[in-house]
Design a protein around this motif. Structure first.
Motif, PDB file in Angstrom:
ATOM      1  N   LYS A 107       0.821  -1.201   0.000  1.00  0.00           N
ATOM      2  CA  LYS A 107       0.000   0.000   0.000  1.00  0.00           C
ATOM      3  C   LYS A 107       0.861   1.260   0.000  1.00  0.00           C
ATOM      4  CE  LYS A 107      -4.015   1.839   2.401  1.00  0.00           C
ATOM      5  NZ  LYS A 107      -4.944   1.655   3.524  1.00  0.00           N
ATOM      6  N   TYR A 108       2.038   1.203   0.606  1.00  0.00           N
ATOM      7  CA  TYR A 108       2.917   2.372   0.703  1.00  0.00           C
ATOM      8  C   TYR A 108       3.841   2.522  -0.512  1.00  0.00           C
ATOM      9  CZ  TYR A 108       6.203   5.715   2.665  1.00  0.00           C
ATOM     10  OH  TYR A 108       6.981   6.812   2.872  1.00  0.00           O
ATOM     11  N   LEU A 109       4.039   1.478  -1.283  1.00  0.00           N
ATOM     12  CA  LEU A 109       4.974   1.505  -2.410  1.00  0.00           C
ATOM     13  C   LEU A 109       4.668   2.599  -3.436  1.00  0.00           C
ATOM     14  CD1 LEU A 109       7.474   0.245  -3.706  1.00  0.00           C
ATOM     15  CD2 LEU A 109       5.946  -1.320  -4.893  1.00  0.00           C
ATOM     16  N   PRO A 110       3.423   2.844  -3.866  1.00  0.00           N
ATOM     17  CA  PRO A 110       3.185   3.931  -4.834  1.00  0.00           C
ATOM     18  C   PRO A 110       3.597   5.304  -4.297  1.00  0.00           C
ATOM     19  CG  PRO A 110       1.270   2.495  -4.730  1.00  0.00           C
ATOM     20  CD  PRO A 110       2.194   2.051  -3.635  1.00  0.00           C
ATOM     21  N   ALA A 111       3.363   5.548  -3.019  1.00  0.00           N
ATOM     22  CA  ALA A 111       3.783   6.828  -2.428  1.00  0.00           C
ATOM     23  C   ALA A 111       5.293   6.939  -2.388  1.00  0.00           C
ATOM     24  CB  ALA A 111       3.204   6.970  -1.024  1.00  0.00           C
ATOM     25  N   LYS A 113       7.408   5.501  -4.488  1.00  0.00           N
ATOM     26  CA  LYS A 113       7.843   5.753  -5.873  1.00  0.00           C
ATOM     27  C   LYS A 113       7.644   7.224  -6.239  1.00  0.00           C
ATOM     28  CE  LYS A 113       6.956   1.243  -7.968  1.00  0.00           C
ATOM     29  NZ  LYS A 113       6.112   0.526  -8.938  1.00  0.00           N
ATOM     30  N   LYS A 114       6.517   7.780  -5.811  1.00  0.00           N
ATOM     31  CA  LYS A 114       6.232   9.179  -6.118  1.00  0.00           C
ATOM     32  C   LYS A 114       7.249  10.101  -5.457  1.00  0.00           C
ATOM     33  CE  LYS A 114       2.411  12.423  -6.271  1.00  0.00           C
ATOM     34  NZ  LYS A 114       0.988  12.629  -5.989  1.00  0.00           N
ATOM     35  N   LEU A 115       7.612   9.813  -4.209  1.00  0.00           N
ATOM     36  CA  LEU A 115       8.627  10.612  -3.521  1.00  0.00           C
ATOM     37  C   LEU A 115       9.982  10.497  -4.216  1.00  0.00           C
ATOM     38  CD1 LEU A 115       7.761   9.912   0.213  1.00  0.00           C
ATOM     39  CD2 LEU A 115       7.512  12.070  -1.019  1.00  0.00           C
ATOM     40  N   TYR A 116      10.321   9.289  -4.663  1.00  0.00           N
ATOM     41  CA  TYR A 116      11.588   9.089  -5.371  1.00  0.00           C
ATOM     42  C   TYR A 116      11.604   9.872  -6.686  1.00  0.00           C
ATOM     43  CZ  TYR A 116      15.450   6.856  -7.787  1.00  0.00           C
ATOM     44  OH  TYR A 116      16.612   6.635  -8.484  1.00  0.00           O
ATOM     45  N   ASP A 117      10.485   9.870  -7.389  1.00  0.00           N
ATOM     46  CA  ASP A 117      10.401  10.598  -8.657  1.00  0.00           C
ATOM     47  C   ASP A 117      10.482  12.104  -8.465  1.00  0.00           C
ATOM     48  OD1 ASP A 117      10.216   8.237 -10.053  1.00  0.00           O
ATOM     49  OD2 ASP A 117       8.019   8.268 -10.139  1.00  0.00           O
ATOM     50  N   GLN A 118      10.065  12.610  -7.303  1.00  0.00           N
ATOM     51  CA  GLN A 118      10.111  14.040  -7.034  1.00  0.00           C
ATOM     52  C   GLN A 118      11.508  14.528  -6.661  1.00  0.00           C
ATOM     53  OE1 GLN A 118       7.188  14.760  -4.013  1.00  0.00           O
ATOM     54  NE2 GLN A 118       5.482  14.675  -5.443  1.00  0.00           N
ATOM     55  N   MET A 119      12.397  13.613  -6.321  1.00  0.00           N
ATOM     56  CA  MET A 119      13.756  14.016  -5.963  1.00  0.00           C
ATOM     57  C   MET A 119      14.515  14.455  -7.216  1.00  0.00           C
ATOM     58  SD  MET A 119      14.684  11.005  -3.251  1.00  0.00           S
ATOM     59  CE  MET A 119      16.400  11.430  -3.160  1.00  0.00           C
ATOM     60  N   PRO A 120      15.310  15.531  -7.118  1.00  0.00           N
ATOM     61  CA  PRO A 120      16.075  15.968  -8.288  1.00  0.00           C
ATOM     62  C   PRO A 120      17.277  15.048  -8.538  1.00  0.00           C
ATOM     63  CG  PRO A 120      16.585  17.357  -6.414  1.00  0.00           C
ATOM     64  CD  PRO A 120      15.495  16.422  -5.978  1.00  0.00           C
ATOM     65  N   SER A 121      17.672  14.960  -9.771  1.00  0.00           N
ATOM     66  CA  SER A 121      18.861  14.162 -10.115  1.00  0.00           C
ATOM     67  C   SER A 121      20.102  15.003  -9.913  1.00  0.00           C
ATOM     68  CB  SER A 121      18.784  13.705 -11.570  1.00  0.00           C
ATOM     69  OG  SER A 121      17.736  12.786 -11.710  1.00  0.00           O
ATOM     70  N   PRO A 122      21.202  14.436  -9.544  1.00  0.00           N
ATOM     71  CA  PRO A 122      21.438  13.039  -9.213  1.00  0.00           C
ATOM     72  C   PRO A 122      20.885  12.691  -7.840  1.00  0.00           C
ATOM     73  CG  PRO A 122      23.444  14.268  -8.875  1.00  0.00           C
ATOM     74  CD  PRO A 122      22.434  15.233  -9.422  1.00  0.00           C
ATOM     75  N   VAL A 145       6.500  -5.749   0.373  1.00  0.00           N
ATOM     76  CA  VAL A 145       7.164  -5.808  -0.926  1.00  0.00           C
ATOM     77  C   VAL A 145       8.539  -6.450  -0.753  1.00  0.00           C
ATOM     78  CG1 VAL A 145       8.059  -4.424  -2.829  1.00  0.00           C
ATOM     79  CG2 VAL A 145       5.967  -3.737  -1.682  1.00  0.00           C
ATOM     80  N   GLN A 146       8.856  -7.385  -1.618  1.00  0.00           N
ATOM     81  CA  GLN A 146      10.163  -8.034  -1.601  1.00  0.00           C
ATOM     82  C   GLN A 146      11.052  -7.430  -2.687  1.00  0.00           C
ATOM     83  OE1 GLN A 146      10.616 -10.351   0.843  1.00  0.00           O
ATOM     84  NE2 GLN A 146       8.501  -9.876   1.396  1.00  0.00           N
ATOM     85  N   ASN A 147      12.343  -7.537  -2.546  1.00  0.00           N
ATOM     86  CA  ASN A 147      13.322  -7.133  -3.553  1.00  0.00           C
ATOM     87  C   ASN A 147      13.181  -5.664  -3.941  1.00  0.00           C
ATOM     88  OD1 ASN A 147      14.164  -9.842  -3.590  1.00  0.00           O
ATOM     89  ND2 ASN A 147      12.693 -10.327  -5.181  1.00  0.00           N
ATOM     90  N   ILE A 148      13.422  -4.788  -3.002  1.00  0.00           N
ATOM     91  CA  ILE A 148      13.365  -3.343  -3.238  1.00  0.00           C
ATOM     92  C   ILE A 148      14.384  -2.928  -4.294  1.00  0.00           C
ATOM     93  CG2 ILE A 148      13.828  -1.105  -2.137  1.00  0.00           C
ATOM     94  CD1 ILE A 148      11.148  -2.200  -1.390  1.00  0.00           C
ATOM     95  N   ASP A 149      15.499  -3.657  -4.375  1.00  0.00           N
ATOM     96  CA  ASP A 149      16.542  -3.287  -5.341  1.00  0.00           C
ATOM     97  C   ASP A 149      16.096  -3.489  -6.787  1.00  0.00           C
ATOM     98  OD1 ASP A 149      16.541  -6.026  -4.785  1.00  0.00           O
ATOM     99  OD2 ASP A 149      18.620  -6.252  -5.434  1.00  0.00           O
ATOM    100  N   GLU A 150      15.020  -4.215  -7.020  1.00  0.00           N
ATOM    101  CA  GLU A 150      14.482  -4.341  -8.371  1.00  0.00           C
ATOM    102  C   GLU A 150      13.578  -3.168  -8.723  1.00  0.00           C
ATOM    103  OE1 GLU A 150      12.580  -8.150  -8.625  1.00  0.00           O
ATOM    104  OE2 GLU A 150      14.468  -9.239  -8.386  1.00  0.00           O
ATOM    105  N   ILE A 151      13.137  -2.414  -7.724  1.00  0.00           N
ATOM    106  CA  ILE A 151      12.255  -1.278  -7.947  1.00  0.00           C
ATOM    107  C   ILE A 151      13.031   0.031  -7.958  1.00  0.00           C
ATOM    108  CG2 ILE A 151      10.244  -0.043  -7.036  1.00  0.00           C
ATOM    109  CD1 ILE A 151       9.426  -2.757  -5.736  1.00  0.00           C
TER     110      ILE A 151
END
Length: 191
Positions: A107-111, A113-122, A145-151
């Protein structure tokens, strides 16, 4: 009416040709931001840029479970992460490093991902604790969720249940070494 449409259709290619001619002006070099990035990655300027990046790692913690307490202790005065340029930030738009600690529910994974996408690169990712690395006691649970390194492109794994604040500081030092050696996943250069 048909004549007006024909005139308009003839005007557009003329403008495109004019833009193309302006781009090929002798003595003037036009470029893109991608070309500038490729050029900087091949020069000594990238070493200077990486020096600044490695000495100002601002992190955003995603604290789930007991690992969150260790992150809080890392930010307190006994550990003094400010001397390394490691400063906690609450906004994803001001953070360079995301710390994923503890279990991540479906349930928390989409949020997340959204936070990760909002971070500036690099941007860089630290996976802290057994729950975030392999599931820990929640391994193969229906809700985690298993295998966070795949996401997420994880740069550093910090094992432990929960890992000590010293281990988190060591994880930051490992990211700094990777940034300096250009081996991190966050900068986007090839080698």
């Amino acid at each position: 009416m048909a004549e007006e449409l024909k005139e308009k259709s003839y005007e557009q290619p003329a403008v495109e040709e004019q833009v193309a001619e302006e781009e090929n002006i002798p003595g003037v070099v036009t470029t893109t931001s991608q070309e500038i990035n490729k050029f900087l990655q091949k020069t000594k300027a990238q070493d200077f840029i990486n020096w600044g990046r490695k000495n100002s790692l601002w992190f955003m913690a995603q604290a789930m479970g007991c690992c969150g307490v260790e992150i809080i202790v890392t930010g307190m005065s006994p550990m003094d992460t400010d001397r390394f340029g490691i400063i906690p930030r609450n906004s994803p738009r001001q953070a360079d490093v995301m710390i994923i600690s503890g279990y991540v529910t479906k349930k928390y994974l989409p949020a997340l991902k959204k936070l990760y996408d909002q971070m500036p690169s690099p941007k860089w990712v630290i996976c802290m604790g057994d729950c975030s690395i392999s599931g820990g006691p929640f391994y193969e649970s229906y809700s985690t969720v298993q295998n966070i390194d795949e996401i997420f492109p994880v740069d550093v794994f910090i094992p432990g249940c929960p890992p000590r604040p010293e281990a988190l500081i060591q994880g930051f030092l490992e990211i700094q070494k990777k940034i300096e050696a250009r081996e991190d996943k966050g900068s986007g250069y090839d080698g």
